[in-house]
Design an enzyme around this catalytic site. Structure first.
Site, PDB file in Angstrom:
ATOM      1  N   GLY A 124       0.823  -1.203   0.000  1.00  0.00           N
ATOM      2  CA  GLY A 124       0.000   0.000   0.000  1.00  0.00           C
ATOM      3  C   GLY A 124       0.855   1.250   0.000  1.00  0.00           C
ATOM      4  O   GLY A 124       1.917   1.318  -0.622  1.00  0.00           O
ATOM      5  N   SER A 125       0.412   2.251   0.737  1.00  0.00           N
ATOM      6  CA  SER A 125       1.049   3.578   0.675  1.00  0.00           C
ATOM      7  C   SER A 125       2.416   3.647   1.326  1.00  0.00           C
ATOM      8  O   SER A 125       3.105   4.662   1.171  1.00  0.00           O
ATOM      9  CB  SER A 125       0.118   4.618   1.304  1.00  0.00           C
ATOM     10  OG  SER A 125      -1.037   4.799   0.507  1.00  0.00           O
ATOM     11  N   THR A 126       2.850   2.610   2.050  1.00  0.00           N
ATOM     12  CA  THR A 126       4.232   2.635   2.532  1.00  0.00           C
ATOM     13  C   THR A 126       5.206   2.624   1.350  1.00  0.00           C
ATOM     14  O   THR A 126       6.344   3.082   1.482  1.00  0.00           O
ATOM     15  CB  THR A 126       4.537   1.450   3.470  1.00  0.00           C
ATOM     16  OG1 THR A 126       4.340   0.217   2.772  1.00  0.00           O
ATOM     17  CG2 THR A 126       3.644   1.487   4.702  1.00  0.00           C
TER      18      THR A 126
ATOM     19  N   LYS B 221       5.061   4.442  -1.160  1.00  0.00           N
ATOM     20  CA  LYS B 221       5.268   5.810  -1.635  1.00  0.00           C
ATOM     21  C   LYS B 221       6.615   6.362  -1.189  1.00  0.00           C
ATOM     22  O   LYS B 221       7.129   7.313  -1.789  1.00  0.00           O
ATOM     23  CB  LYS B 221       4.126   6.711  -1.158  1.00  0.00           C
ATOM     24  CG  LYS B 221       2.795   6.371  -1.818  1.00  0.00           C
ATOM     25  CD  LYS B 221       1.627   7.102  -1.173  1.00  0.00           C
ATOM     26  CE  LYS B 221       0.297   6.667  -1.807  1.00  0.00           C
ATOM     27  NZ  LYS B 221      -0.881   7.238  -1.106  1.00  0.00           N
TER      28      LYS B 221
END
Length: 489
Positions: A217-219, A221
């Site tokens: 997921g957004s980790t 990014k």
């Protein structure tokens, strides 16, 4: 000699030659495989008939052997078994060894080359042979805090010392009691084994480093951000495209921001604000602009695809095939085919915390002989230069902003600057069931000015979209806070 006797003599000589060759093959070339065969009861009796050395944490044995009045002579016992099971594994007369019990087996059973002096002394003095000991890097307070914070939820925590790579905690839940598999009653051991295989949550799997891998997921990014800042063309205050909805190139697929929110003015946003709010569209567009190779190279610099051993093998993380810009846009937010372990995500945080220098993670600190003399000691080593110190400093401040003003606020610690990043990842499997619930993530480190501990937390299928507690910031950040506090205490 008449002809019949000569023929019989040749046959007998031939049989002796065949017998000698067979014995040589068995005793020399097949000896290793036969000794390792789990059906070899002589090997089992020999293994269990000597005192196996302890596995030690902070000076206290968490696995040790006690003398018993059975044909196997010694029984392996585990103090606080479920807490340390992902680390120790088990030593079983039925199922062999796993985890440290397996990776350090020759040290623990006394047959390692480094223990030759001990074996020579045993031979000369007639002492009963015994094993050496293995001292781990685990911090018991950090391990306990992670275990307690996860509770009965399915998940994992990895905590690292960023400056050395030492593993301070490795927790996987649900866990199990290794004592159930270490007994000498084979019927009871087999029953316990079958119950563990049937138990929900795969308690025998160490999901911190192996087994299933998870969409980050957004980790992820943080990988996009590192790649952008490393070009020198971007800075924390650089404004990038941030539409409410991004149509992926060459497709009709779209990406929206979490909960359909607007990122800044709905047109552009600074990288700092995009990370603070964990906006999706700017990072997808950023990755498309940078290109697949830049994202892939940056991920690999943080350890993606690396064949690691800590000394247990770590399942390599992967990006999968990226066949179009549309797929790259999905990869950039940690979806599509991106899969990773909590260990890998902890390594990302640790690399940023250590001025961009990623240290090789390790679990064994020292190996000792029975007299406690050190026969081997792990020296910290650099795995890669993931980013420059300047980029690491920029990322640290941006991650501090995430905790102080953004989605990671539940990881705040009074009087301590915490750097972090949240993540909530879709699974896309078993639709309509709880196994389709997103994974909740958090990674970070503290103190931001002098990092002592880096952590990664995943709650597997833990983000129930039908509840108020849905995101990584809501679910995983409090777990990380407890772990960080224990490491700083």
């Amino acid at each position: 000699m008449n002809t019949p006797l000569r023929r019989i003599s040749l046959v007998v000589m031939g049989m002796f030659v065949v017998l000698m060759l067979a014995i040589t093959s068995i005793q020399v070339f097949q000896a290793g495989d036969l000794n390792a065969d789990t059906r070899n009861q002589r090997a089992t009796f020999r293994e269990q008939g000597r005192e196996r050395g302890p596995i030690v944490v902070a000076g206290e044995p968490i696995a040790s052997s006690v003398a018993v009045d059975t044909p196997f002579a010694f029984l392996r016992t585990y103090a606080n078994g479920p807490l340390y099971a992902p680390v120790t594994g088990y030593s079983s007369i039925v199922f062999g060894q796993t985890a440290v019990e397996r990776s350090a087996n020759t040290v623990l059973n006394g047959t390692a080359p480094s223990l030759w002096r001990q074996r020579l002394g045993d031979l000369i003095t007639g002492r009963q042979p015994s094993g050496g000991s293995v001292e781990l890097t685990i911090d018991p307070a950090v391990q306990q805090a992670a275990f307690d914070a996860l509770g009965d939820r399915e998940g994992a925590v990895v905590a690292l010392d960023p400056s050395t790579g030492a593993i301070l905690a490795m927790v996987s839940t649900p866990s199990y009691d290794p004592n159930l598999l270490a007994g000498h009653d084979t019927a009871a051991v087999n029953t316990a084994w079958q119950e563990l295989l049937a138990a929900p949550g795969d308690p025998l799997v160490n999901r911190a480093i192996a087994g299933d891998t998870y969409a980050p997921g957004s980790t992820f990014k943080l990988i996009d951000l590192a790649a952008a800042l490393s070009t020198g063309d971007y800075a924390p205050d650089t404004r990038v495209a941030a539409p409410d909805v991004l149509t992926l190139p060459g497709s009709s697929s779209t990406i929206s921001n979490p909960a359909g929110e607007t990122c800044d003015d709905g047109v552009t946003a600074t990288l700092t604000l995009a990370l603070q709010k964990s906006c999706n569209t700017p990072f997808s567009q950023l990755a498309i602009t940078l290109g697949e190779q830049a994202i892939r190279d940056q991920a690999e610099a943080f350890g993606w695809g690396e064949e690691l051993s800590v000394p247990m093998p770590v399942t390599p993380s992967r990006l999968g095939d990226i066949e179009s810009e549309a797929q790259l846009g999905q990869t950039a937010i940690g979806q599509l085919d991106v899969r990773t372990t909590p260990m890998q995500i902890a390594m990302v945080a640790a690399g940023i915390a250590n001025d961009g220098e990623l240290m090789t993670p390790y679990l064994e600190a020292t190996e000792r002989a029975a007299d406690l003399s050190i026969v081997a000691e792990t020296e910290p080593s650099t795995l890669s230069e993931a980013v420059s110190p300047e980029v690491a400093d920029q990322m640290t401040e941006m991650m501090v902003n995430v905790v102080e003003n953004g989605t990671g606020w539940r990881a705040q610690i009074d009087g301590v600057r915490v750097a972090g990043k949240t993540g909530t990842s879709q699974t896309g499997i078993n639709e309509g069931t709880s196994r389709d619930f997103p994974h909740a993530w958090f990674t970070g480190f503290a103190p931001a000015d002098d990092p002592q501990i880096a952590v990664a937390v995943v709650l597997v299928n833990g983000a129930d979209p039908n509840s108020e507690q849905y995101s990584g910031g809501q679910l995983a950040a409090p777990v990380a806070k407890a772990v960080l506090e224990a490491g700083l205490r």
